[in-house]
Scaffold this motif. Structure first.
Motif, mmCIF file in Angstrom:
data_model
loop_
_atom_site.group_PDB
_atom_site.id
_atom_site.type_symbol
_atom_site.label_atom_id
_atom_site.label_comp_id
_atom_site.label_asym_id
_atom_site.label_seq_id
_atom_site.Cartn_x
_atom_site.Cartn_y
_atom_site.Cartn_z
ATOM 1 N N GLU B 373 0.813 -1.218 0.000
ATOM 2 C CA GLU B 373 0.000 0.000 0.000
ATOM 3 C C GLU B 373 0.844 1.264 0.000
ATOM 4 O O GLU B 373 0.379 2.319 -0.406
ATOM 5 N N TYR B 374 2.110 1.176 0.430
ATOM 6 C CA TYR B 374 2.915 2.389 0.472
ATOM 7 C C TYR B 374 3.782 2.560 -0.771
ATOM 8 O O TYR B 374 4.412 3.579 -0.969
ATOM 9 N N ARG B 375 3.797 1.508 -1.572
ATOM 10 C CA ARG B 375 4.684 1.610 -2.724
ATOM 11 C C ARG B 375 4.171 2.600 -3.743
ATOM 12 O O ARG B 375 4.932 3.116 -4.548
ATOM 13 N N SER B 376 2.867 2.847 -3.673
ATOM 14 C CA SER B 376 2.233 3.611 -4.753
ATOM 15 C C SER B 376 2.837 4.995 -4.888
ATOM 16 O O SER B 376 3.053 5.479 -6.001
ATOM 17 N N ILE B 377 3.135 5.640 -3.750
ATOM 18 C CA ILE B 377 3.641 7.007 -3.846
ATOM 19 C C ILE B 377 5.007 7.035 -4.517
ATOM 20 O O ILE B 377 5.295 7.883 -5.354
ATOM 21 N N VAL B 378 5.817 6.063 -4.157
ATOM 22 C CA VAL B 378 7.149 6.031 -4.753
ATOM 23 C C VAL B 378 7.041 5.780 -6.251
ATOM 24 O O VAL B 378 7.693 6.436 -7.068
ATOM 25 N N THR B 379 6.180 4.848 -6.602
ATOM 26 C CA THR B 379 6.004 4.552 -8.019
ATOM 27 C C THR B 379 5.482 5.771 -8.756
ATOM 28 O O THR B 379 5.947 6.106 -9.841
ATOM 29 N N GLU B 380 4.520 6.446 -8.115
ATOM 30 C CA GLU B 380 3.918 7.597 -8.761
ATOM 31 C C GLU B 380 4.933 8.698 -8.985
ATOM 32 O O GLU B 380 4.995 9.321 -10.042
ATOM 33 N N VAL B 381 5.746 8.940 -7.943
ATOM 34 C CA VAL B 381 6.678 10.057 -8.042
ATOM 35 C C VAL B 381 7.826 9.746 -8.985
ATOM 36 O O VAL B 381 8.236 10.576 -9.787
ATOM 37 N N LEU B 382 8.348 8.547 -8.866
ATOM 38 C CA LEU B 382 9.535 8.244 -9.646
ATOM 39 C C LEU B 382 9.223 7.790 -11.061
ATOM 40 O O LEU B 382 10.126 7.540 -11.837
ATOM 41 N N GLY B 383 7.948 7.667 -11.358
ATOM 42 C CA GLY B 383 7.632 7.310 -12.730
ATOM 43 C C GLY B 383 7.743 5.825 -12.956
ATOM 44 O O GLY B 383 7.945 5.031 -12.039
ATOM 45 N N GLU B 384 7.618 5.441 -14.202
ATOM 46 C CA GLU B 384 7.566 4.002 -14.485
ATOM 47 C C GLU B 384 8.940 3.427 -14.719
ATOM 48 O O GLU B 384 9.279 3.040 -15.831
ATOM 49 N N LEU B 385 9.721 3.379 -13.674
ATOM 50 C CA LEU B 385 11.019 2.732 -13.822
ATOM 51 C C LEU B 385 10.845 1.236 -13.669
ATOM 52 O O LEU B 385 9.915 0.771 -13.033
ATOM 53 N N GLN B 386 11.759 0.525 -14.232
ATOM 54 C CA GLN B 386 11.710 -0.926 -14.072
ATOM 55 C C GLN B 386 12.385 -1.277 -12.755
ATOM 56 O O GLN B 386 13.585 -1.511 -12.708
ATOM 57 N N PHE B 387 11.604 -1.305 -11.691
ATOM 58 C CA PHE B 387 12.218 -1.496 -10.382
ATOM 59 C C PHE B 387 12.861 -2.861 -10.233
ATOM 60 O O PHE B 387 13.865 -3.021 -9.553
ATOM 61 N N ASN B 388 12.265 -3.848 -10.876
ATOM 62 C CA ASN B 388 12.832 -5.191 -10.731
ATOM 63 C C ASN B 388 14.260 -5.250 -11.207
ATOM 64 O O ASN B 388 15.085 -5.971 -10.648
ATOM 65 N N PHE B 389 14.514 -4.451 -12.286
ATOM 66 C CA PHE B 389 15.881 -4.435 -12.775
ATOM 67 C C PHE B 389 16.828 -4.025 -11.669
ATOM 68 O O PHE B 389 17.888 -4.625 -11.496
ATOM 69 N N TYR B 390 16.476 -2.987 -10.910
ATOM 70 C CA TYR B 390 17.388 -2.499 -9.882
ATOM 71 C C TYR B 390 17.655 -3.549 -8.826
ATOM 72 O O TYR B 390 18.777 -3.686 -8.335
ATOM 73 N N HIS B 391 16.622 -4.301 -8.478
ATOM 74 C CA HIS B 391 16.836 -5.313 -7.454
ATOM 75 C C HIS B 391 17.755 -6.418 -7.928
ATOM 76 O O HIS B 391 18.646 -6.869 -7.216
ATOM 77 N N ARG B 392 17.529 -6.831 -9.179
ATOM 78 C CA ARG B 392 18.407 -7.878 -9.702
ATOM 79 C C ARG B 392 19.830 -7.369 -9.821
ATOM 80 O O ARG B 392 20.802 -8.054 -9.495
ATOM 81 N N TRP B 393 19.974 -6.107 -10.290
ATOM 82 C CA TRP B 393 21.300 -5.520 -10.437
ATOM 83 C C TRP B 393 22.005 -5.448 -9.086
ATOM 84 O O TRP B 393 23.190 -5.765 -8.968
ATOM 85 N N PHE B 394 21.265 -5.036 -8.052
ATOM 86 C CA PHE B 394 21.840 -4.966 -6.704
ATOM 87 C C PHE B 394 22.337 -6.335 -6.276
ATOM 88 O O PHE B 394 23.458 -6.476 -5.767
ATOM 89 N N ASP B 395 21.520 -7.362 -6.461
ATOM 90 C CA ASP B 395 21.908 -8.699 -6.032
ATOM 91 C C ASP B 395 23.172 -9.154 -6.726
ATOM 92 O O ASP B 395 24.084 -9.695 -6.094
ATOM 93 N N VAL B 396 23.226 -8.910 -8.032
ATOM 94 C CA VAL B 396 24.399 -9.355 -8.796
ATOM 95 C C VAL B 396 25.664 -8.673 -8.283
ATOM 96 O O VAL B 396 26.665 -9.320 -7.969
ATOM 97 N N ILE B 397 25.606 -7.337 -8.170
ATOM 98 C CA ILE B 397 26.802 -6.603 -7.743
ATOM 99 C C ILE B 397 27.172 -6.952 -6.313
ATOM 100 O O ILE B 397 28.359 -7.066 -5.976
ATOM 101 N N PHE B 398 26.156 -7.155 -5.464
ATOM 102 C CA PHE B 398 26.414 -7.529 -4.074
ATOM 103 C C PHE B 398 27.179 -8.830 -4.014
ATOM 104 O O PHE B 398 28.183 -8.967 -3.302
ATOM 105 N N LEU B 399 26.731 -9.805 -4.784
ATOM 106 C CA LEU B 399 27.381 -11.105 -4.794
ATOM 107 C C LEU B 399 28.815 -10.999 -5.285
ATOM 108 O O LEU B 399 29.753 -11.512 -4.660
#
Lengths: 243, 423
Positions: B373-399
């Motif tokens: 329910e709280y994600r909506s504001i972030v999505t609304e403000v930041l526009g339609e970014l592909q958030f999943n990409f960022y999570h996968r990218w974070f995991d890869v670089i972290f590893l």
């Protein structure tokens, strides 16, 4: 050749003030072309004629130990640096005339060096106030050198010189203001060269020609927030600044 | 009316954050240096203030404080300002101060600073191409374009730092890894260092004396005339200078050795202090935490996908506070280690840039941790970014970062005892 007597003089100051350039100028009579960061300690040697021109003239080696680093370094760096402070006969304090902090840090530098050099015959414990009288009894001669003199605009010169005059009064030391990239400031016959020569003579005299045969030396143990050597001393306040 | 009240609240909190950033700069970062360029301090505090305001807005979002329209407005405002600062102001000043340090380019400082900034913008723009972060229907200067690129850099940084921190934290605090250092080791090394310094000094004395004799002989030679006088002067100075260059080479080698010995001694001293620290109560507490976190980090390395979707805002708050605190402490240590009076301005600005990007990408990544329910504001403000990409990218670089840190620390740990065996 190596049978000349020697004295050891420390060159202290914040990083970037120009100690390496100064030492190079004093020992090689040349300007240092590519100054780089000093790691650890770099030594150079200058040959000095004590009491030049008199019948008691004698030649000595003056070792200039240029210790790198800053007053805010980690304590492991400070404890390692302390190795170089043993049996010091004179200290040259270098500060940058364009940077007030480097002048203020000289108090901490001098205490760091004098603190380590303690031969335990006389101990004076102070509670952190910089007292001129205690510096007066200091057995190690000090010299104050301000660098980057050429980078100060004409309008500010008198203000800077007043400030350094206060500093030299506090340390009971002579002061020289110069630019390490210009050998003209230390040319033979200038007042700076005379002061330098007098300082080295004083160092040699204290070391070899004192009237007192036994090396009774008073040393100072100042306490700092971060360097409490004795459990009985309380914490002290920071020194008041003149600037 | 409520909008006015909300704005006043936001403004007050921003001023508070600004003051905190200002104090931190003066008391911690720059306590040994003189602040001559106040613009650096202002830029740093402004970056800090707006970054913290973003976190504050997330908390308000979850708590439901302030009216939602004013929240949205402040989000947008904040985002524009911080993007402006991170992309235009800070890189320009970094270029300006770097150029000021180089003597040759002093005259045309502004011109070169602008050139540096344009180069930065070019690479910054090119950064977006290989990554699938946008849907193509957005314009050139839209907020999504800028945020996406800032996000990529920030997320990479975060993952690198987290990966290294996850491995380094247990290594530093757990006593299992601390090498055994006795006072005798340190004294032996110090003795070697002083012996090396003595050797350097005696060689330099020879050089100085030889030079002085050559100079004096040179003066005498000038008075000598005739054919044989000239030949004598040539041969004697020839051998003298060859001798000198030989000794000079030996001195250079010895100086290199003295530097290495000095650094080794510093290393041993700091290990000894860490051992002493570990025996104190604080040290034992952190040791326990170290074991706890190492288990947690191992779990995180292997079970990266398994991140529950319903974490309460308390945990989000803790993450925010500890990451700010951890970042500031790391930045301070880093700053002390590498700065000097010349480069301090540049380094502070680089740190401000890293801090800004780090916080922006924290917001991006935090979206995943927040309940739906709280994600909506972030999505609304930041526009339609592909958030999943960022999570996968974070995991890869972290590893990648964690594994290479393990390798690096393993090699460093193995190499050290062998060096001391050879003493």
């Amino acid at each position: 050749m190596a049978s000349l007597d020697r004295v050891k003089v420390l060159v202290l100051g914040d990083s970037g003030v120009g100690k390496s350039s100064l030492v190079h100028l004093l020992c090689q009579n040349q300007v240092l072309g590519n100054p780089s960061w000093t790691v650890g300690c770099s030594v150079d040697v200058r040959i000095h004629d004590y009491k030049e021109g008199t019948p008691e003239e004698k030649t000595f080696y003056i070792e200039l130990w240029d210790v790198g680093g800053s007053v805010g370094s980690a304590s492991s760096l400070k404890s390692t640096r302390a190795v170089f402070y043993n049996s010091v006969n004179g200290i040259i304090l270098v500060h940058d005339l364009t940077n007030k902090k480097s002048s203020q840090n000289l108090y901490r530098w001098s205490l760091e060096a004098l603190n380590r050099d303690s031969s335990p015959t006389g101990v004076i414990v102070s509670n952190g106030d910089y007292d001129r009288e205690q510096f007066a009894e200091n057995p190690v001669p000090l010299l104050l050198i301000g660098t980057k003199f050429d980078q100060i605009p004409e309008s500010k010169r008198s203000e800077v010189l007043t400030r350094t005059a206060f500093l030299s009064e506090d340390f009971i030391a002579e002061e020289i203001n110069l630019d390490c990239t210009n050998p003209r400031y230390l040319a033979a016959g200038t007042s700076n060269a005379v002061k330098l020569s007098r300082f080295f003579d004083k160092v040699i005299e204290k070391r070899y020609f004192t009237r007192d045969p036994s090396p009774v030396r008073l040393s100072f143990i100042y306490c700092f927030e971060d360097e409490i050597n004795f459990p009985k001393l309380n914490k002290c306040r920071k020194p008041s600044s003149l600037f | 009316m409520s909008f006015l009240v909300d704005s006043v609240i936001m403004f007050t909190s921003q001023v508070l954050f600004f003051g905190f950033g200002w104090l931190f700069f003066m008391r911690q970062l720059f306590k040994d240096y003189e602040v001559r360029q106040y613009v650096v301090q202002v830029v740093f505090s402004v970056t800090f203030a707006f970054s913290c305001t973003m976190f504050e807005l997330i908390i308000f979002e979850i708590l439901g404080a302030l009216s939602s329209s004013s929240r949205y407005f402040h989000w947008k405002l904040n985002l524009y300002v911080i993007l402006l600062v991170l992309i235009f102001v800070v890189p320009f000043y970094i270029g300006y101060f770097v150029v000021s340090n180089i003597r040759l380019l002093q005259r045309q400082r502004l011109l070169f600073a602008c050139m540096v900034w344009f180069t930065f913008m070019y690479f910054f723009w090119k950064l977006g191409d290989p990554f699938p972060i946008l849907s193509p229907k957005h314009g050139i200067l839209s907020i999504e374009q800028l945020i996406s690129r800032v996000g990529v850099i920030g997320v990479t940084l975060m993952a690198l730092l987290s990966g290294f921190g996850a491995v380094n934290c247990p290594y530093t605090y757990m006593s299992y890894f601390l090498r055994n250092v006795t006072d005798g080791d340190i004294l032996a090394l110090e003795r070697r260092l002083l012996q090396t310094m003595d050797m350097i000094v005696s060689k330099k004395k020879r050089i100085a004396m030889t030079r002085r004799q050559m100079y004096q002989r040179g003066e005498d030679q000038n008075k000598q005339t005739g054919f044989w006088g000239m030949i004598k002067s040539v041969t004697s100075t020839q051998s003298g200078s060859e001798n000198l260059s030989l000794i000079q080479q030996e001195v250079d080698a010895l100086e290199e050795l003295s530097r290495q010995l000095f650094l080794e001694t510093v290393d041993l001293q700091s290990t000894k202090e860490r051992i002493e620290y570990s025996k104190t109560f604080q040290g034992k507490y952190f040791n326990f935490l170290g074991y706890f976190f190492s288990i947690y980090c191992v779990w995180k390395i292997f079970m990266v996908k398994f991140w529950s979707q319903h974490i309460s805002f308390i945990l989000v708050g803790i993450i925010i506070v500890t990451s700010i605190r951890g970042l500031l402490i790391t930045l301070t240590k880093f700053f002390y280690a590498i700065s000097s009076s010349k480069s301090s301005n540049v380094i502070v600005l680089v740190l401000a840039q890293i801090m800004g990007m780090y916080f922006v990408s924290s917001v991006l990544l935090m979206r995943m941790s927040m309940p739906l329910e709280y994600r909506s504001i972030v999505t609304e403000v930041l526009g339609e970014l592909q958030f999943n990409f960022y999570h996968r990218w974070f995991d890869v670089i972290f590893l990648v970062s964690a594994l290479s840190s393990i390798l690096f620390l393993y090699l460093a740990h193995k190499q050290a005892p062998e060096k001391h065996m050879a003493l």
